[in-house]
Design a protein around this motif. Sequence first.
Motif, PDB file in Angstrom:
ATOM      1  N   LEU A  45       0.848  -1.195   0.000  1.00 53.45           N
ATOM      2  CA  LEU A  45       0.000   0.000   0.000  1.00 53.45           C
ATOM      3  C   LEU A  45       0.888   1.252   0.000  1.00 53.45           C
ATOM      4  N   HIS A  46       1.980   1.207   0.744  1.00 54.80           N
ATOM      5  CA  HIS A  46       3.041   2.199   0.554  1.00 54.80           C
ATOM      6  C   HIS A  46       3.902   1.655  -0.580  1.00 54.80           C
ATOM      7  N   ALA A  47       3.773   2.246  -1.748  1.00 53.42           N
ATOM      8  CA  ALA A  47       4.213   1.577  -2.963  1.00 53.42           C
ATOM      9  C   ALA A  47       5.706   1.284  -3.028  1.00 53.42           C
ATOM     10  N   ASP A  48       6.527   2.073  -2.323  1.00 54.97           N
ATOM     11  CA  ASP A  48       7.969   1.808  -2.381  1.00 54.97           C
ATOM     12  C   ASP A  48       8.417   0.841  -1.282  1.00 54.97           C
ATOM     13  N   GLU A  49       7.472   0.154  -0.654  1.00 55.70           N
ATOM     14  CA  GLU A  49       7.796  -0.908   0.306  1.00 55.70           C
ATOM     15  C   GLU A  49       7.636  -2.241  -0.425  1.00 55.70           C
ATOM     16  N   VAL A  50       8.722  -2.710  -0.992  1.00 58.84           N
ATOM     17  CA  VAL A  50       8.682  -3.733  -2.035  1.00 58.84           C
ATOM     18  C   VAL A  50       8.531  -5.178  -1.545  1.00 58.84           C
ATOM     19  N   GLY A  97       6.606   6.347  -2.593  1.00 54.45           N
ATOM     20  CA  GLY A  97       5.293   5.702  -2.567  1.00 54.45           C
ATOM     21  C   GLY A  97       4.521   5.809  -1.279  1.00 54.45           C
ATOM     22  N   ARG A  98       5.030   6.584  -0.304  1.00 55.63           N
ATOM     23  CA  ARG A  98       4.343   6.647   0.992  1.00 55.63           C
ATOM     24  C   ARG A  98       3.229   7.685   0.991  1.00 55.63           C
ATOM     25  N   PHE A  99       3.484   8.799   0.303  1.00 51.71           N
ATOM     26  CA  PHE A  99       2.520   9.904   0.273  1.00 51.71           C
ATOM     27  C   PHE A  99       2.103  10.178  -1.161  1.00 51.71           C
ATOM     28  N   LEU A 174       0.543  -6.064   3.883  1.00 54.78           N
ATOM     29  CA  LEU A 174       1.987  -6.304   3.881  1.00 54.78           C
ATOM     30  C   LEU A 174       2.760  -5.015   3.591  1.00 54.78           C
ATOM     31  N   HIS A 175       3.510  -4.566   4.576  1.00 52.55           N
ATOM     32  CA  HIS A 175       4.323  -3.346   4.479  1.00 52.55           C
ATOM     33  C   HIS A 175       5.772  -3.695   4.801  1.00 52.55           C
ATOM     34  N   CYS A 176       6.637  -2.656   4.860  1.00 53.17           N
ATOM     35  CA  CYS A 176       7.951  -2.810   5.480  1.00 53.17           C
ATOM     36  C   CYS A 176       8.351  -1.465   6.072  1.00 53.17           C
ATOM     37  N   ASP A 177       9.386  -1.491   6.897  1.00 54.00           N
ATOM     38  CA  ASP A 177       9.888  -0.262   7.517  1.00 54.00           C
ATOM     39  C   ASP A 177      11.147   0.168   6.753  1.00 54.00           C
TER      40      ASP A 177
END
Length: 381
Positions: A45-50, A97-99, A174-177
């Motif tokens: 959903l945060h697109a740059d969290e691959v 990709g977060r905002f 599914l995200h990542c930090d």
Amino acid sequence: MPGQPITMRVQKHPVSAPHGSAIYELNSFHFGPAAEKRVYIQASLHADEVPGMLVAQFLRRRLTALEAAGKLRAEIVLVPAANPIGLSQAVHGAPFGRFDLRTGANFNRAFKHVAAELKQTLEGELGDDAAANVRIIRRHARAALAGWKPADDAETLKKTLLELAIGADIVLDLHCDNEAVLHIYSGTPLAAAIAPLSALMQSHATLLTTASGGEPFDEACSRLWWELAQHFAERHPIPAACVAATIELRGERDVSEQLAEADANAILRYLTLNGMLELESADENPFPSPLCAATALEAVQPLLAPQAGVLLYRKALGERVEAGSVIAELIDPVSGESSQVRAGTAGVFFARSAFRHVLRGMNIGKIAGRTAFREGQLLSL
Ligand SMILES: [Zn+2]
């Protein structure tokens, strides 16, 4: 048609309004029978969290095989790339990709929370049968979502994702930090339901709250259930019918086939435990011991940079630290002076910045403490 094998269906959801300058489309993959039970899994959903997008490839492959073998007991909806708007964004060569670049809105905040509206519309509608109440509440939740009038493409995307997920029994986001060990966010009333997921995923910090502030996606699916249960307590039984969690699949560069395949296997094993599918063969690995007990999100200490400087970490991710432990050092590149950043609480150092020069006030780490001390907005921006 009777006798025809069920095969995965692709649904395409237009995200953009007509005559916009760009056309975005969301794709959802629907496996298994259109059963009463439903699972929803989305990636990035945060697109740059691959990492989640790679996990989704393993899930797609396994779900296709499980479906062909007749092993699915629920409809399983997979959205392998949940944010086509964010995936198209880059700033001077860096994916962003977060905002939403047009508005600054975080793609995982401000999902419509339907509980307040449902407290009104459900009055006089519920009975003594918990399962029947679940069906009625889901119908009302969908009706409440239908009334959401998005103001822009990002809100249309949020509405579309929530419509796909709100009726599900299990929702995994599914995200990542930045840099992190695996950790999970979920609801306090879901503690028992999430514990096996936390063990299977080998979570280092499983962080629970009844309301995190900010209205993230997983909570828009789950929180209505305990809020309605509280509102209608003594009158109607309402179970926590949606087990929703945000799974942070380590750091943004932890993208490998080995990790993704193991994560997909852990997710499928969790779904098996919950009766959503049967694996092709019994998993012979012993059920893993958990790495952590769940702790309160209110006990997480964010570490902020007290000054600008070059950032050096003195603790590794996943390390247990004491209050007062030196976590990082900041070196002023002009004066050469350095300052130390210390833990304010004992706990697990589970996430840190991916940058190595930071400005004053930037978040440079998170510690999962044991004692709640924060309230209000509990998520980072
Ligand atoms: Zn995220």
